[in-house]
Design a protein around this motif. Structure first.
Motif, PDB file in Angstrom:
ATOM      1  N   ARG A  10      24.929   7.164 -93.570  1.00 23.45           N
ATOM      2  CA  ARG A  10      25.052   5.341 -92.946  1.00 23.45           C
ATOM      3  C   ARG A  10      25.757   4.471 -91.970  1.00 23.45           C
ATOM      4  O   ARG A  10      24.597   3.878 -92.179  1.00 23.45           O
ATOM      5  N   SER A  11      26.263   5.517 -91.416  1.00 25.05           N
ATOM      6  CA  SER A  11      26.627   4.417 -89.860  1.00 25.05           C
ATOM      7  C   SER A  11      24.830   4.253 -89.326  1.00 25.05           C
ATOM      8  O   SER A  11      24.810   2.989 -88.645  1.00 25.05           O
ATOM      9  N   ARG A  14      23.069   2.212 -90.947  1.00 22.84           N
ATOM     10  CA  ARG A  14      23.450   0.429 -90.885  1.00 22.84           C
ATOM     11  C   ARG A  14      22.535  -0.099 -89.458  1.00 22.84           C
ATOM     12  O   ARG A  14      22.574  -1.610 -89.119  1.00 22.84           O
TER      13      ARG A  14
END
Length: 222
Positions: A10-11, A14
């Motif tokens: 997820r990092s 993003r």
């Protein structure tokens, strides 16, 4: 242009969304292979950035499903693997390009531009229904009497309606496709109202009608 980014970290997801959005792309996200396939079956994308190592279905499996059903959307594969066999497998499965992590922002954007070169000039870059047209490269909604440049969420909603003209779209689908975050169904109604006012101002011969249950449809005005 609209992209689907399928990346389970997820990092990194993003960060990639921010990079692509800064370069002018609209980006939907998926965090596993099954979610990616679902979005690809209901959405209309100009390209896909697809991580190979994902849960549920890996990127190669998603790619094979996509190609088996005749979908030729350009696909850029991302992977931490650098072995030549993995690269060959991805390309043989129908990928347009392949990028090994870590990579630079400039290289990612260059690969995306190369992969989609010519897409913006294709007939699919303009959606038409009735006397209105939506230019996906400029976000412009036009009719014979004028035009508006739509905000991002307005554009995404109208694009979905145009791609499914004559078929109802639920509020939940709008929320998942356009907001991708916690939002109330009322916000969909607000944006539908914005769009209908623009259609009225352009003397469009199509309207957005509310249907049951909690759905909206783009059709010819009664």
């Amino acid at each position: 242009m609209r992209f689907l980014l399928a990346e389970d970290e997820r990092s990194l997801s993003r960060a990639l969304v921010a990079i692509l959005q800064r370069d002018g792309y609209i980006v939907d996200t998926a965090y596993d292979g099954e979610q990616a396939l679902t979005l690809l079956s209901t959405g209309n994308y100009d390209g896909v950035v697809l991580d190979i190592m994902m849960p549920k279905l890996d990127g190669i499996q998603v790619l094979k499903h996509l190609r088996d059903r005749g979908d030729r959307t350009p696909v850029l594969l991302l992977t931490a693997k650098s072995e030549i066999d993995d690269k060959v497998l991805g390309l043989d499965s129908g990928a347009n390009d392949y990028l090994t992590k870590p990579f630079s922002t400039r290289e990612l954007l260059a690969r995306v531009r190369a992969m989609t070169r010519g897409q913006s000039a294709s007939n699919d870059s303009v959606l038409q229904f009735g006397n209105i047209s939506l230019d996906r490269t400029t976000f412009s909604l036009s009719s014979p009497t004028g035009s508006f440049r739509l905000a991002n969420k307005e554009f995404a909603m109208l694009e979905l309606l145009l791609c499914n003209a004559g078929h109802p779209i639920t509020s939940q689908r709008f929320l998942e496709r356009v907001w991708q975050e916690d939002a109330e169904a009322e916000v969909v109604l607000i944006y539908i109202s914005y769009l209908q006012k623009k259609l009225d101002a352009l003397h469009a011969d199509v309207c957005i009608q509310a249907t049951e249950p909690d759905s909206y449809i783009l059709e010819g005005c009664p």
